[in-house]
Design a protein around this motif. Structure first.
Motif, short mmCIF file in Angstrom:
data_model
loop_
_atom_site.label_atom_id
_atom_site.label_comp_id
_atom_site.label_asym_id
_atom_site.label_seq_id
_atom_site.Cartn_x
_atom_site.Cartn_y
_atom_site.Cartn_z
N GLN A 1 12.12 -7.14 7.21
CA GLN A 1 11.49 -7.01 5.89
C GLN A 1 12.13 -5.91 5.05
O GLN A 1 11.89 -5.80 3.86
N GLY A 2 12.91 -5.05 5.66
CA GLY A 2 13.56 -3.97 4.93
C GLY A 2 13.83 -2.80 5.84
O GLY A 2 13.49 -2.82 7.02
N MET A 3 14.43 -1.77 5.28
CA MET A 3 14.80 -0.63 6.10
C MET A 3 13.59 0.12 6.64
O MET A 3 13.60 0.64 7.75
N LEU A 4 12.50 0.18 5.86
CA LEU A 4 11.31 0.92 6.27
C LEU A 4 10.34 0.04 7.04
O LEU A 4 10.11 -1.12 6.68
N VAL A 5 9.74 0.60 8.08
CA VAL A 5 8.80 -0.13 8.93
C VAL A 5 7.57 -0.52 8.12
O VAL A 5 7.02 0.32 7.38
N PRO A 6 7.11 -1.78 8.21
CA PRO A 6 5.90 -2.19 7.48
C PRO A 6 4.69 -1.29 7.74
O PRO A 6 3.89 -1.06 6.84
N ALA A 7 4.56 -0.76 8.95
CA ALA A 7 3.43 0.10 9.28
C ALA A 7 3.45 1.39 8.48
O ALA A 7 2.40 1.96 8.15
N PHE A 8 4.65 1.88 8.15
CA PHE A 8 4.76 3.09 7.31
C PHE A 8 4.29 2.77 5.89
O PHE A 8 3.54 3.55 5.28
N LYS A 9 4.70 1.64 5.37
CA LYS A 9 4.27 1.23 4.03
C LYS A 9 2.75 1.04 3.99
O LYS A 9 2.10 1.42 3.01
N MET A 10 2.18 0.49 5.07
CA MET A 10 0.74 0.28 5.12
C MET A 10 -0.01 1.61 5.17
O MET A 10 -1.09 1.75 4.59
N LEU A 11 0.56 2.61 5.86
CA LEU A 11 -0.05 3.93 5.87
C LEU A 11 -0.18 4.46 4.45
O LEU A 11 -1.26 4.95 4.04
#
Length: 321
Positions: free
Chosen positions: A143-153
């Motif tokens: 989905q991209g360079m950043l982990v989805p869980a980080f974006k959700m945080l």
């Protein structure tokens, strides 16, 4: 469950390692999503693996000692060259040879992992569980360079109106690219200070776009003033980047005394690092590790890619203690 009402308005000071913690694609080493996820499995998975001689499997029934798959690859499949001069001297490899070894080991994991897993001492049910868990995690990593869980945080912090500031704290030189990625996630984010550690001091490379002065008014902050510095410059919605002193930490035997500084005496500060479970890589400045143990989080990328609430749950658990 969510944060207790008494803590929902508390300012959070969030420190993150980069590669393997919030960044799942390693563009520097040319690793794609599948390589990254397999690499995380290799780090965490312990078993007895098929014995090899000079990299060649000797027998499908002959298993070696218990070790992680990553160690197995390093020790038996793609070891350091025995005739290398630095190896004979017990020193480190040249950067060129080190990069070549890492690339060969990544390729070996990709080529051999699933067959070696089938022949390992792990039960077939667990092997199948891991195989089924691979596809959704690769998709999450893609989905991209950043982990989805980080974006959700970050989304959850916004949703619950919790003010926060971020420091990207890395031994590598990958923080600038990740900093740009994080700043693009939210139009309210402001670029903070760029800095690096020299010995026991934080040296500012650039002034903060947020316009926050340093407490001492100088460009160098000793560790004993790091807490006050963070409280002053880590204003809501600012994202900062620190480069830690890898050479100092490595040459000192990778001990906690020379690891990544963490101003743990700030009661709402958290630090996430994927390698802290294996090495003494985070250094609580207060020296009272017991008081910050629940706020230093050892990141398991396999779990983080399988659970969007992974980082958010860490903040919730610490706040409710």
């Amino acid at each position: 469950t969510y944060l207790t009402p008494t803590l929902t308005a508390a300012m959070l000071y969030l420190f993150f390692d980069v590669n393997g913690t919030i960044a799942c694609l390693d563009t520097v080493r040319g690793k794609g999503a599948e390589d990254v996820v397999l690499g995380q499995l290799a780090k965490r998975l312990k078993a007895r693996w098929p014995k090899r001689s000079e990299g060649v499997q000797t027998s499908s029934l002959d298993l070696g000692e218990i070790q992680t798959y990553e160690s197995y690859i390093k020790n038996e499949v793609v070891p350091r060259p025995a005739n290398d001069e630095q190896t004979r001297k017990g020193g480190g490899l040249s950067s060129e040879l080190s990069s070549q070894l890492k690339a060969e080991r990544t390729a070996a994991i990709r080529a051999n992992f699933w067959n070696d897993l089938r022949l390992s001492s792990l039960p077939s049910e667990e092997c199948e569980f891991l195989r089924q868990g691979m596809e959704p995690r690769v998709k999450a990593a893609e989905q991209g360079m950043l982990v989805p869980a980080f974006k959700m945080l970050l989304k959850n912090l916004r949703k619950h109106q919790i003010p926060f500031s971020i420091v990207l704290s890395s031994f590598g030189h990958d923080t600038d690219e990740i900093l740009d990625q994080v700043l693009q996630l939210d139009c309210q984010f402001r670029r903070g200070q760029r800095a690096h550690f020299e010995g026991d001091a934080l040296v500012l490379d650039t002034a903060s776009d947020a316009g926050q002065p340093t407490p001492s008014g100088t460009a160098t902050i000793p560790l004993e003033q790091l807490k006050e510095h963070c409280l002053a410059v880590m204003q809501p919605d600012t994202v900062h980047a620190w480069t830690n002193d890898y050479n100092r930490w490595h040459l000192a035997g990778e001990t906690c005394d020379f690891a990544k500084p963490f101003p743990d005496s700030i009661p709402t500060a958290h630090f996430w690092d994927d390698n802290h479970i294996y090495k003494q890589i985070v250094r609580p400045i207060s020296g009272a590790e017991a008081q910050s143990v629940s706020r230093i989080h050892c990141v398991d990328m396999w779990e983080a890619l399988g659970n969007e609430d992974y980082f958010w749950a860490h903040v919730q658990c610490s706040a409710n203690r």
